[in-house]
Motif scaffolding. Structure first.
Motif, PDB file in Angstrom:
ATOM      1  N   ASN A 523      39.971 -53.580  35.036  1.00 18.29           N
ATOM      2  CA  ASN A 523      38.975 -54.207  35.910  1.00 18.29           C
ATOM      3  C   ASN A 523      37.649 -53.448  35.936  1.00 18.29           C
ATOM      4  O   ASN A 523      36.908 -53.488  36.927  1.00 18.29           O
ATOM      5  CB  ASN A 523      39.519 -54.350  37.339  1.00 18.29           C
ATOM      6  CG  ASN A 523      40.763 -55.214  37.387  1.00 18.29           C
ATOM      7  OD1 ASN A 523      40.807 -56.283  36.754  1.00 18.29           O
ATOM      8  ND2 ASN A 523      41.787 -54.761  38.096  1.00 18.29           N
ATOM      9  N   GLY A 524      37.363 -52.736  34.847  1.00 16.41           N
ATOM     10  CA  GLY A 524      36.092 -52.040  34.755  1.00 16.41           C
ATOM     11  C   GLY A 524      36.040 -50.729  35.512  1.00 16.41           C
ATOM     12  O   GLY A 524      34.941 -50.194  35.743  1.00 16.41           O
ATOM     13  N   HIS A 536      25.248 -49.062  28.628  1.00 21.23           N
ATOM     14  CA  HIS A 536      23.787 -49.060  28.540  1.00 21.23           C
ATOM     15  C   HIS A 536      23.337 -49.715  27.231  1.00 21.23           C
ATOM     16  O   HIS A 536      23.803 -49.329  26.150  1.00 21.23           O
ATOM     17  CB  HIS A 536      23.240 -47.633  28.605  1.00 21.23           C
ATOM     18  CG  HIS A 536      23.517 -46.945  29.902  1.00 21.23           C
ATOM     19  ND1 HIS A 536      24.659 -46.192  30.117  1.00 21.23           N
ATOM     20  CD2 HIS A 536      22.814 -46.913  31.060  1.00 21.23           C
ATOM     21  CE1 HIS A 536      24.641 -45.703  31.349  1.00 21.23           C
ATOM     22  NE2 HIS A 536      23.527 -46.133  31.948  1.00 21.23           N
ATOM     23  N   LEU A 537      22.435 -50.661  27.346  1.00 22.67           N
ATOM     24  CA  LEU A 537      21.805 -51.272  26.182  1.00 22.67           C
ATOM     25  C   LEU A 537      20.410 -50.678  26.015  1.00 22.67           C
ATOM     26  O   LEU A 537      19.571 -50.788  26.905  1.00 22.67           O
ATOM     27  CB  LEU A 537      21.696 -52.792  26.344  1.00 22.67           C
ATOM     28  CG  LEU A 537      20.887 -53.517  25.260  1.00 22.67           C
ATOM     29  CD1 LEU A 537      21.640 -53.520  23.934  1.00 22.67           C
ATOM     30  CD2 LEU A 537      20.543 -54.946  25.688  1.00 22.67           C
ATOM     31  N   ARG A 549      17.799 -62.979  28.409  1.00 24.13           N
ATOM     32  CA  ARG A 549      18.885 -62.478  27.579  1.00 24.13           C
ATOM     33  C   ARG A 549      19.660 -61.373  28.287  1.00 24.13           C
ATOM     34  O   ARG A 549      20.896 -61.307  28.210  1.00 24.13           O
ATOM     35  CB  ARG A 549      18.329 -61.982  26.245  1.00 24.13           C
ATOM     36  CG  ARG A 549      17.851 -63.098  25.315  1.00 24.13           C
ATOM     37  CD  ARG A 549      17.145 -62.549  24.088  1.00 24.13           C
ATOM     38  NE  ARG A 549      16.844 -63.576  23.102  1.00 24.13           N
ATOM     39  CZ  ARG A 549      15.808 -64.382  23.154  1.00 24.13           C
ATOM     40  NH1 ARG A 549      14.952 -64.274  24.171  1.00 24.13           N
ATOM     41  NH2 ARG A 549      15.604 -65.303  22.223  1.00 24.13           N
ATOM     42  N   SER A 550      18.939 -60.472  28.957  1.00 28.00           N
ATOM     43  CA  SER A 550      19.646 -59.387  29.648  1.00 28.00           C
ATOM     44  C   SER A 550      20.471 -59.921  30.817  1.00 28.00           C
ATOM     45  O   SER A 550      21.551 -59.399  31.103  1.00 28.00           O
ATOM     46  CB  SER A 550      18.655 -58.322  30.127  1.00 28.00           C
ATOM     47  OG  SER A 550      17.722 -58.862  31.040  1.00 28.00           O
ATOM     48  N   LEU A 560      34.020 -58.991  32.985  1.00 28.43           N
ATOM     49  CA  LEU A 560      35.002 -57.932  32.720  1.00 28.43           C
ATOM     50  C   LEU A 560      35.070 -56.919  33.845  1.00 28.43           C
ATOM     51  O   LEU A 560      35.908 -56.007  33.803  1.00 28.43           O
ATOM     52  CB  LEU A 560      34.640 -57.196  31.424  1.00 28.43           C
ATOM     53  CG  LEU A 560      34.798 -57.949  30.104  1.00 28.43           C
ATOM     54  CD1 LEU A 560      34.377 -57.045  28.951  1.00 28.43           C
ATOM     55  CD2 LEU A 560      36.226 -58.406  29.901  1.00 28.43           C
ATOM     56  N   GLY A 561      34.157 -57.022  34.808  1.00 28.82           N
ATOM     57  CA  GLY A 561      34.083 -56.030  35.863  1.00 28.82           C
ATOM     58  C   GLY A 561      33.291 -54.795  35.454  1.00 28.82           C
ATOM     59  O   GLY A 561      33.413 -53.736  36.078  1.00 28.82           O
ATOM     60  N   VAL A 562      32.479 -54.939  34.406  1.00 26.03           N
ATOM     61  CA  VAL A 562      31.740 -53.805  33.851  1.00 26.03           C
ATOM     62  C   VAL A 562      30.281 -53.888  34.280  1.00 26.03           C
ATOM     63  O   VAL A 562      29.675 -54.969  34.267  1.00 26.03           O
ATOM     64  CB  VAL A 562      31.837 -53.800  32.305  1.00 26.03           C
ATOM     65  CG1 VAL A 562      30.982 -52.687  31.709  1.00 26.03           C
ATOM     66  CG2 VAL A 562      33.293 -53.649  31.881  1.00 26.03           C
ATOM     67  N   GLN A 563      29.728 -52.754  34.660  1.00 22.83           N
ATOM     68  CA  GLN A 563      28.307 -52.695  34.993  1.00 22.83           C
ATOM     69  C   GLN A 563      27.484 -52.575  33.709  1.00 22.83           C
ATOM     70  O   GLN A 563      27.868 -51.877  32.778  1.00 22.83           O
ATOM     71  CB  GLN A 563      28.022 -51.504  35.915  1.00 22.83           C
ATOM     72  CG  GLN A 563      28.695 -51.610  37.273  1.00 22.83           C
ATOM     73  CD  GLN A 563      28.336 -50.453  38.184  1.00 22.83           C
ATOM     74  OE1 GLN A 563      27.309 -49.805  38.010  1.00 22.83           O
ATOM     75  NE2 GLN A 563      29.184 -50.195  39.176  1.00 22.83           N
ATOM     76  N   PHE A 564      26.346 -53.256  33.722  1.00 25.44           N
ATOM     77  CA  PHE A 564      25.509 -53.320  32.527  1.00 25.44           C
ATOM     78  C   PHE A 564      24.089 -52.910  32.891  1.00 25.44           C
ATOM     79  O   PHE A 564      23.504 -53.448  33.841  1.00 25.44           O
ATOM     80  CB  PHE A 564      25.531 -54.748  31.963  1.00 25.44           C
ATOM     81  CG  PHE A 564      24.619 -54.968  30.787  1.00 25.44           C
ATOM     82  CD1 PHE A 564      24.883 -54.369  29.560  1.00 25.44           C
ATOM     83  CD2 PHE A 564      23.496 -55.781  30.903  1.00 25.44           C
ATOM     84  CE1 PHE A 564      24.049 -54.579  28.475  1.00 25.44           C
ATOM     85  CE2 PHE A 564      22.660 -55.998  29.826  1.00 25.44           C
ATOM     86  CZ  PHE A 564      22.933 -55.395  28.608  1.00 25.44           C
TER      87      PHE A 564
END
Length: 752
Positions: A523-524, A536-537, A549-550, A560-564
């Motif tokens: 769960n991220g 991080h992008l 786009r971001s 996914l429960g992931v921070q971006f």
């Protein structure tokens, strides 16, 4: 007042009888064999030793001629002679100098000798550098500042000349790859196979080189301007002139892809006289350089260079007139024949006399002029996509009814390119730590993200469907790329349906969540500490960093429960971060230089690592098995053995997931029905000589589509007349009233 109104009506009547009002081109050009098109980005380099972008290729490939070219119609792409008399003779030698067969083990090849014989009788375009005086000496050599007063272009020189293309011109250009002031983008690559380039560059950079210290005497006895590097005075080991029309190059090891390079401007001829001409004082200040005015033997020559407004190519009067091909895709009676692409079989080229490129900075004016018939062809941008094409229920792209009614045609092709999201394999989170367990967890994390980022949706939303989701680095049409189930990425997709009629379907988010949990991030969240997973992008503001786009990426990661987190920065800083290995996730693209899998699979070759070797492997991916297979594969001829190795390499990349194989872009091009012999193909860039214009059809369409609408002007004229009429009547009555007493008085006096 009455005269003003009459003049307005008369001018309207005359204009209605004249040519189209909104024609942006001079009247003298009507009825001429001119192709009109546009460009959006000004070319940075037109010197064939430096030019390396698609924007520049539109001009340069029409002017200069390498020894080889791609067959205009055949697919897959096939090399054929251009200025060469035949395909180059290639000999492979072992360490003892013994000749090896073509299918010899590449590891046994110590040297590859390529010999090129060019066709006699080929002439350069008219140019002042070839002009001679009465004594046979260069007319425009030793020019002073006063001699150049008023000179702003090549057309300002009164005299021109020409001469025959010779083998020494190709050798001169190859030496220019090592020129220390020119910084050719392929120098490092070519120096791997031609070590003499390194030695030549050192000699050219040595103090006194421009003054001829340590060099041979000028071959023609004519000295050049001060500071000019006369490359004829310096030897290049491995490259030699055999005779007037033959030259030879000896490469280190096996490099079968070298023949593809012989179809690019880097290996087009540059005459010594032209280099010397442009090196004179005062030339560069007037933009009189090879970078501004390229010189060649091709079908066209550059006659106007105003990169902020207009570029014009004119027919080279000295061109030999090659014949249009008589065979295409599917043979003499295949698909190209059915499409009418063989109708001009055997006719001398080029068919078009001039090509006018106009600079268009905005998409809407470009599009409107195309619809009016003033541009003969156009791309399809996001702004005009819905107006130009429509999608069927099966997702197929077709022309809109409006376009079809105008006789416009749609040409589509998959570009030999790949856009990808790369993971920095040196990053401890996405690349993994030192232990095998850490690397395995990082691999599953990359696989999870690869599934979660739905590239089908991305292409549909942001590219209007103009892209093919990637399964590997290899786009369709490149040897090694598989179709159907054999080409599917089994990590990201599963096959649905029968073997023959099925299709790949992206795995669901549940599969991504399962992999994420196996990676230690259920769960991220970190399974041990509970800390959130942050990806991080690193990007530039104009790339994936733009808000729409971001936001889309952030939503996919939230599933996914992931921070971006997006870390936008300027281009130079972004390049530094990638070069230093400080990026985590980044978005890159690559256009294949030539149609060979080596030119794409090398992007993940360990010795091409960005951080360690400053190569093109920006992901810094290393896999000893992959690297060993690459070394075997790159020098092999196409065939089952090479395909088997490529299959294994692709499977490794799909499993290790150093990239998210985003998409292969699709090229959409529109052309009017009067443009003939036009076929898409990203590798074929010298296309202008093949195309033809139906002038009568274009003139009729332009007149019909731009018929002036005069009723608003006539209405304004009528309203103006209505407003003027009372005043005119009043004025007339006053004039009449004033004249009457005068007439009466004159009559009385006469009676006396």
């Amino acid at each position: 007042m009455r005269a003003t109104g009459s003049a307005l009506l008369a001018s309207l009547a005359l204009a209605a009888c004249g040519p189209v009002w909104n024609d942006p081109y001079p009247a003298a050009e009507r009825g001429e064999h001119i192709l009109y098109t546009a460009f959006t980005e000004r070319p940075k380099h037109l010197d064939p030793v430096q030019s390396y972008s698609e924007d520049e290729a539109s001009f340069l490939y029409q002017i200069v001629e390498p020894p080889l070219q791609y067959h205009y119609l055949k697919r897959p792409y096939v090399l054929e002679p251009a200025t060469a008399e035949a395909m180059p003779r290639v000999r492979r030698l072992d360490a003892a100098g013994r000749e090896l067969p073509a299918n010899a083990d590449p590891a046994k090849v110590a040297r590859t000798v390529v010999e090129v014989r060019i066709r006699p009788g080929i002439l350069y375009q008219p140019h002042p550098a070839f002009a001679l005086d009465e004594e046979g000496r260069p007319r425009y050599l030793g020019l002073e500042e006063d001699d150049l007063r008023g000179v702003r272009g090549l057309g300002d020189f009164a005299a021109t000349g020409t001469r025959e293309l010779e083998a020494r011109d190709y050798v001169y250009q190859i030496k220019r790859l090592a020129h220390p002031r020119l910084h050719s983008p392929i120098f490092e690559l070519m120096a791997e196979y031609l070590p003499g380039l390194q030695a030549l560059q050192a000699a050219l950079a040595a103090p006194g080189a421009a003054d001829g210290e340590g060099a041979a005497a000028a071959q023609d006895g004519v000295e050049g301007p001060p500071g000019w590097l006369d490359l004829d005075r310096f030897a290049l080991p491995g490259v030699e002139v055999v005779d007037r029309h033959t030259w030879r190059i000896t490469l280190q090891g096996a490099y079968p892809q070298f023949l593809y390079w012989l179809s690019m401007p880097f290996f087009s001829p540059v005459p010594r006289e032209v280099d010397r001409f442009f090196a004179q004082p005062g030339m560069a200040e007037r933009n009189l350089t090879l970078d501004w005015w390229p010189v060649g033997t091709g079908p066209y020559m550059l006659v106007e260079n105003n990169p902020n407004a207009r570029m014009v190519l004119a027919r080279n009067p000295n061109y030999r007139g090659d014949a249009y091909p008589c065979e295409g895709e599917g043979g003499a009676e295949g698909a190209d024949a059915e499409a009418g692409l063989l109708a001009d079989c055997g006719k001398p080229m080029p068919f078009i006399d001039r090509v006018v490129f106009s600079r268009e900075r905005e998409g809407i004016p470009y599009w409107n002029k195309f619809l009016q018939g003033y541009y003969d062809a156009s791309g399809v941008s996001s702004d005009n996509f819905d107006q130009a094409v429509s999608l069927t229920s099966q997702g197929e792209v077709t022309l809109s009814d409006d376009m079809r009614d105008k006789g416009i045609r749609l040409l589509t092709s998959v570009s030999p390119s790949i856009f990808y999201l790369g993971f920095n394999m040196l990053d401890p989170l996405v690349g993994g730590g030192a232990s095998k367990a850490d690397k395995e967890r990082a691999r599953k994390l990359r696989q999870a993200i690869s599934i979660a980022l739905d590239m089908e949706e991305f292409v549909s939303i942001f590219l209007n469907g103009r892209g093919l989701p990637g399964m590997s680095p290899l786009p369709p049409g490149i040897f090694g790329a598989r179709e159907g189930r054999a080409g599917m990425n089994p990590v990201v997709y599963e096959w649905q349906g029968s073997e023959a009629d099925g299709r790949p379907v992206r795995r669901g988010v549940d599969a991504a969540r399962r992999l994420l949990a196996e990676a230690g991030w259920p769960n991220g969240r970190n399974a041990q500490t509970g800390e959130p997973l942050v990806i991080h992008l690193d990007t530039t503001p104009g790339g994936l960093g733009d808000k729409a786009r971001s936001d889309w990426l952030a939503k996919r990661f939230r599933d996914l429960g992931v921070q971006f987190v997006v870390r936008p920065t300027d281009f130079n800083r972004f390049q530094d971060k990638v070069r230093q290995g400080n990026a985590q996730l980044f978005f890159f693209g690559w256009n294949a230089d030539y149609p060979d899998p080596e030119n794409l699979l090398f992007l993940l070759h360990g010795p091409q690592g960005k951080v360690r070797f400053n190569g093109q492997n920006a992901a810094n991916y290393e896999n000893p098995e992959y690297d060993a297979l690459f070394e075997r594969m790159k020098a092999m001829p196409d065939g089952p053995a090479r395909q088997q190795i490529i299959d294994r390499m692709v499977a490794m990349l799909q499993h290790d997931a150093p990239w998210i194989f985003a998409f292969h872009p699709m090229a959409y091009s529109l052309q009017h029905g009067w443009v003939l012999n036009r076929k898409t193909g990203a590798m074929v860039r010298n296309t202008m000589k093949y195309q033809r214009i139906d002038l009568e059809r274009r003139a009729v369409a332009r007149a019909a589509w731009n018929e002036p609408v005069t009723w608003p002007l006539l209405l304004v004229a009528a309203l103006l007349a209505a407003l003027v009429a009372p005043a005119a009547i009043h004025w007339r009555r006053r004039e009449t009233a004033t004249a009457a007493p005068s007439a009466a008085g004159s009559g009385a006096g006469g009676g006396r």
